[in-house]
Design a protein around this motif. Structure first.
Motif, mmCIF file in Angstrom:
data_model
loop_
_atom_site.group_PDB
_atom_site.id
_atom_site.type_symbol
_atom_site.label_atom_id
_atom_site.label_comp_id
_atom_site.label_asym_id
_atom_site.label_seq_id
_atom_site.Cartn_x
_atom_site.Cartn_y
_atom_site.Cartn_z
ATOM 1 N N UNK A 121 -10.716 -3.606 -7.288
ATOM 2 C CA UNK A 121 -9.323 -4.052 -7.338
ATOM 3 C C UNK A 121 -8.721 -4.137 -5.948
ATOM 4 N N UNK A 122 -8.975 -3.126 -5.118
ATOM 5 C CA UNK A 122 -8.350 -3.098 -3.796
ATOM 6 C C UNK A 122 -8.885 -4.197 -2.877
ATOM 7 N N UNK A 123 -10.165 -4.545 -3.032
ATOM 8 C CA UNK A 123 -10.723 -5.626 -2.209
ATOM 9 C C UNK A 123 -10.055 -6.961 -2.538
ATOM 10 N N UNK A 128 -9.823 -9.832 0.519
ATOM 11 C CA UNK A 128 -11.163 -9.867 1.107
ATOM 12 C C UNK A 128 -11.936 -11.081 0.585
ATOM 13 N N UNK A 129 -12.839 -11.582 1.428
ATOM 14 C CA UNK A 129 -13.673 -12.722 1.022
ATOM 15 C C UNK A 129 -15.127 -12.316 0.791
ATOM 16 N N UNK A 130 -15.473 -11.067 1.155
ATOM 17 C CA UNK A 130 -16.818 -10.556 0.904
ATOM 18 C C UNK A 130 -16.736 -9.107 0.443
ATOM 19 N N UNK A 131 -17.695 -8.735 -0.400
ATOM 20 C CA UNK A 131 -17.823 -7.346 -0.836
ATOM 21 C C UNK A 131 -19.293 -7.121 -1.163
ATOM 22 N N UNK A 198 -11.636 2.189 5.273
ATOM 23 C CA UNK A 198 -10.417 1.945 4.505
ATOM 24 C C UNK A 198 -10.605 2.591 3.144
ATOM 25 N N UNK A 199 -9.511 2.668 2.395
ATOM 26 C CA UNK A 199 -9.556 3.486 1.183
ATOM 27 C C UNK A 199 -9.060 2.716 -0.035
ATOM 28 N N UNK A 200 -9.603 3.104 -1.187
ATOM 29 C CA UNK A 200 -9.295 2.436 -2.449
ATOM 30 C C UNK A 200 -8.870 3.482 -3.470
ATOM 31 N N UNK A 220 -0.733 -14.185 -5.640
ATOM 32 C CA UNK A 220 -2.025 -14.617 -6.169
ATOM 33 C C UNK A 220 -3.010 -13.457 -6.213
ATOM 34 N N UNK A 221 -3.154 -12.734 -5.115
ATOM 35 C CA UNK A 221 -4.135 -11.647 -5.053
ATOM 36 C C UNK A 221 -3.757 -10.482 -5.949
#
Length: 310
Positions: A121-123, A128-131, A198-200, A220-221
């Motif tokens: 969810x946080x990405x 973000x565009x990659x994970x 970073x943290x989620x 949107x995000x």
């Protein structure tokens, strides 16, 4: 190789199923205790427990695993390796130091980015565009251990939480099976996490609320990150409504206010969002199921010109 599996939700259950169906020997399964859920507060087994029972695997659900009966049971199993997937408990040295090969966690982010409970969810929420998936050796920190294996994928603009969850679940299963082959061959190689962390943190009710419609990318995000569950929400005439199916609109609709429903069309309602417009394909009002905005207009539940987020 004697493997103990630790996990609790659906994401973990699919990994356990993949292990068993691939012929991996799992000698014991640890999961969180069953908890009451829903309005009736009925107690349901955890998804991992359900999978373990289907395959006849012994299941243990101690309140504590780092000490007491939970730790003693773990010692009896004498694991060579412990696999952890969304277990929900931080492991201490009493457990970490027990298996000969160590404890390894399957995490749904590219560590050190998005350490914590809600990396998917946080990405999305952060744009973000990659994970990807990181398998790391557990230490006493929160997702801070050395990396054993990493796999990357693209986050497409069409992805929401549901679609990205499925992609990472599939990628995690594949990565875990690859890692276990490496472990079986005695070829585990570890590397330090690199870059700024970073943290989620766990999703709170307040995280779901959109009150500011001045930035189309933000809106949107936010919608994508919580679609289809539990749903981003905003206020409309004093009531909270949920929004689903967000995409950008490149059309101009003239001067309007932030959060205004400027147009309701067959494919959704167009919201004015300061830097651009966002189309919402489904809306859910209190006591109703998700419906198309056009149906909501027909039912006199929304109308053009209304302002969201006020």
């Amino acid at each position: 190789m004697n493997i103990v599996f630790m996990g609790t939700p659906e994401f973990a259950a699919s990994h356990l199923k993949a292990l068993v169906e691939s012929g991996v020997k799992v000698t014991g399964v640890f999961s969180q205790p069953d908890r009451p859920k829903g309005r009736g507060r009925r107690v349901y087994p955890t998804p991992v427990k359900s999978v373990a029972e289907i395959y006849g695997l012994p299941v243990f659900q101690p309140e504590k695993v780092n000490s007491g009966e939970g730790l003693e049971k773990l010692k009896e199993l004498s694991p060579d390796l412990i696999v952890v997937v969304a277990y929900g408990k931080l492991l201490k040295s009493s457990v970490i130091d027990l298996p000969t090969l160590g404890c390894f966690n399957v995490h749904a982010s590219l560590l050190p980015k998005y350490r914590g409970a809600a990396p998917i969810q946080r990405a999305i929420e952060s744009g973000e565009t990659r994970t990807g998936i990181t398998i790391f050796k557990i230490d006493e920190g929160m997702d801070t251990g050395e990396i054993a294996l990493r796999r990357e994928i693209e986050i497409e603009i069409s992805d929401n939480f549901g679609s990205l969850y499925e992609k990472l679940e599939r990628l995690g299963r594949e990565a875990l099976l690859d890692f276990l082959k490496i472990a079986e061959a005695g070829r585990i190689e570890l590397s330090e996490q690199e870059g700024a962390p970073s943290y989620a943190p766990k999703v709170q009710a307040s995280d779901l609320v959109i009150s500011d419609f001045s930035d189309a990318v933000y809106v949107l995000n936010k919608v994508r990150a919580y679609d289809p569950q539990p749903g981003a929400r905003t206020s409309l005439d004093g009531k909270m409504v949920k929004l689903f199916g967000a995409v950008f609109s490149d059309r101009s609709y003239g001067k309007s206010r932030d959060g205004e429903i400027v147009k309701v069309e067959d494919h959704g309602m167009v919201l004015s969002c300061g830097t651009g417009n966002v189309i919402i394909s489904l809306v859910q009002l209190p006591g109703k199921r998700p419906m198309s905005p056009k149906d909501a207009v027909s039912g006199r539940l929304i109308r053009e010109g209304m302002i969201l987020g006020g």
